[in-house]
Enzyme design. Structure first.
Site, mmCIF file in Angstrom:
data_model
loop_
_atom_site.group_PDB
_atom_site.id
_atom_site.type_symbol
_atom_site.label_atom_id
_atom_site.label_comp_id
_atom_site.label_asym_id
_atom_site.label_seq_id
_atom_site.Cartn_x
_atom_site.Cartn_y
_atom_site.Cartn_z
ATOM 1 N N TYR A 170 9.657 5.545 79.761
ATOM 2 C CA TYR A 170 10.701 6.519 80.043
ATOM 3 C C TYR A 170 10.744 7.046 81.469
ATOM 4 C CZ TYR A 170 11.529 6.383 75.059
ATOM 5 O OH TYR A 170 11.843 5.964 73.787
ATOM 6 N N PHE B 198 8.000 14.989 67.191
ATOM 7 C CA PHE B 198 9.297 15.041 66.546
ATOM 8 C C PHE B 198 9.975 13.681 66.598
ATOM 9 C CE2 PHE B 198 9.506 16.775 70.850
ATOM 10 C CZ PHE B 198 10.454 15.981 71.447
#
Length: 415
Positions: A128, A415
């Protein structure tokens, strides 16, 4: 698979496509089926209008989503953030632009929603950075030899009362403790409705031989002041000696005595000799209470990755621990609206960050800005790695100190 004229074009997820979409995600992470209760929970938490899929004909080949979060930043403010999640690409479609297309569409969407931050946890850290995400928090893990490591607790610990509770019955009290802790530590997300159920998720298929989830709460003066959720994995040596493992899932407390009482309880559970700790803050209190830190085998790993979607709004939303007045030259090819010079002025009371034509004093990319944003990664350390350039003598030290946080940032769960 033979090459085709396939061009990835993400589209918003339709409710009747969820099973196929989620199946693509599971396959990307190895294809292990989840328990029915886990699958149902993630279905209920999916925000379809904020989820994307890439399709090649009838086949879903890419998935991504963005939860609605509010994350604490230095100074205690809760800032809207897109919690990037459920990102997967079919192995048949790697290196064909699927991930880049989803990241492009997603960050455009986040900007349109008026959310200045995007955050994620990375399955692979190398992925990322090219999209402007920087590793901003660190998780602490440990395997504590409780049979040989002593714990020294502070005065008042014996006045704390502990009691067992069913995890579901104590949920509201535990959530109240968690909510009280959120403003005090950067990186912690305020729990949105439904997310409290994630802390109780405990499918038998994923216990690895451990017990069902257990819960103990701490009380002072009739008020719940802390909690620990954990499991116990029994084990015995060939000679019959017990050496089970306590697996900590979650712990929070409002004062040092309550926290110490909970740690001491976990230390002393019968028939166990190991306490397994995961995803804890790097300044956890027990680190300063143990007799032998080496026998705790502490380890660190990357936690929350932060991406500034709107540089001006994001930098204005936090405070700075010393006065700062610096012009930043920001490089951001993936979100070009952030590129250019920004004057940041601020202190412990507030901040502003506006476009400027003044000469740049520090130069850095969006990735480094994201890493430093929560105060856990210093600009000085990034400069020593060649990732930040000082253009005005003294500007680097001034900004690095100002960006810091007296409390290390921490993401308490994924998450």
């Amino acid at each position: 698979m033979a090459a085709t004229d396939f061009t990835p074009a993400p589209r918003v997820l339709r409710q009747d496509d969820w099973d196929l979409w989620y199946g693509t995600l599971l396959r990307a992470f190895g294809g292990v089926e989840e328990a029915a209760e886990e699958r149902e929970l993630w279905h209920s938490l999916t925000d379809f209008n904020r989820s994307l899929g890439v399709w090649d004909g009838e086949r879903c080949v890419g998935t991504s989503g963005a939860f609605r979060f509010r994350v604490t930043v230095p100074g205690g403010a809760l800032v809207p953030a897109a919690g990037v999640t459920m990102v997967g690409v079919a192995a048949t479609h790697r290196r064909r632009g699927v991930l880049t297309s989803m990241m492009r569409r997603q960050l455009d969407d986040v900007r349109s929603w008026g959310e200045p931050l995007a955050v994620l946890t990375a399955s692979e850290p190398a992925i990322y950075g090219r999209f402007g995400y920087g590793a901003a928090t660190t998780w602490l893990a440990a395997e504590i030899d409780t049979g040989r490591v002593r714990l020294s607790v502070p005065p008042g610990t014996d006045a704390v009362r502990l009691r067992y509770e069913e995890p579901a019955d104590a949920l509201d009290a535990c959530e109240a403790v968690y909510g009280a802790l959120v403003p005090g530590r950067p990186g912690m997300p305020a729990r949105q409705p439904g997310w409290e159920r994630v802390r109780l998720l405990d499918p038998a298929s994923e216990r690895g031989g451990a017990s069902a989830l257990q819960c103990v709460v701490a009380e002072r003066d009739g008020q719940v002041t802390g909690y620990a959720r954990y499991a116990v994995k029994p084990d015995w040596s060939p000679a019959g000696a017990p050496h089970g493992t306590v697996v900590l899932r979650d712990l929070g407390a409002l004062d040092p005595a309550s926290e110490a009482a909970l740690w001491r309880f976990l230390w002393d559970i019968d028939l166990t000799t190991t306490l397994r700790v995961r995803a804890r803050p790097v300044d956890d209190s027990w680190l300063h209470q143990v007799s032998d830190a080496r026998r705790c085998e502490p380890r660190l790993r990357d936690g929350l990755y932060v991406r500034l979607v709107d540089v001006g709004t994001a930098l204005s939303a936090r405070t700075y621990q010393t006065p700062v007045d610096v012009v930043l030259e920001v490089e951001d090819a993936f979100c070009p609206w952030n590129e250019g010079r920004w004057r940041l002025t601020g202190d412990t009371k507030g901040a502003s960050c506006e476009r400027t034509a003044d000469p740049a004093e520090l130069s850095l990319s969006a990735r480094e800005l994201g890493a430093a944003y929560l105060g856990g990664v210093s600009l000085l350390s990034l400069a020593s790695a060649g990732r930040v350039r000082e253009l005005r003598p003294g500007a680097l030290t001034e900004a690095s100190v100002a960006f810091g946080s007296p409390v290390p940032p921490w993401l308490p769960h994924g998450f």
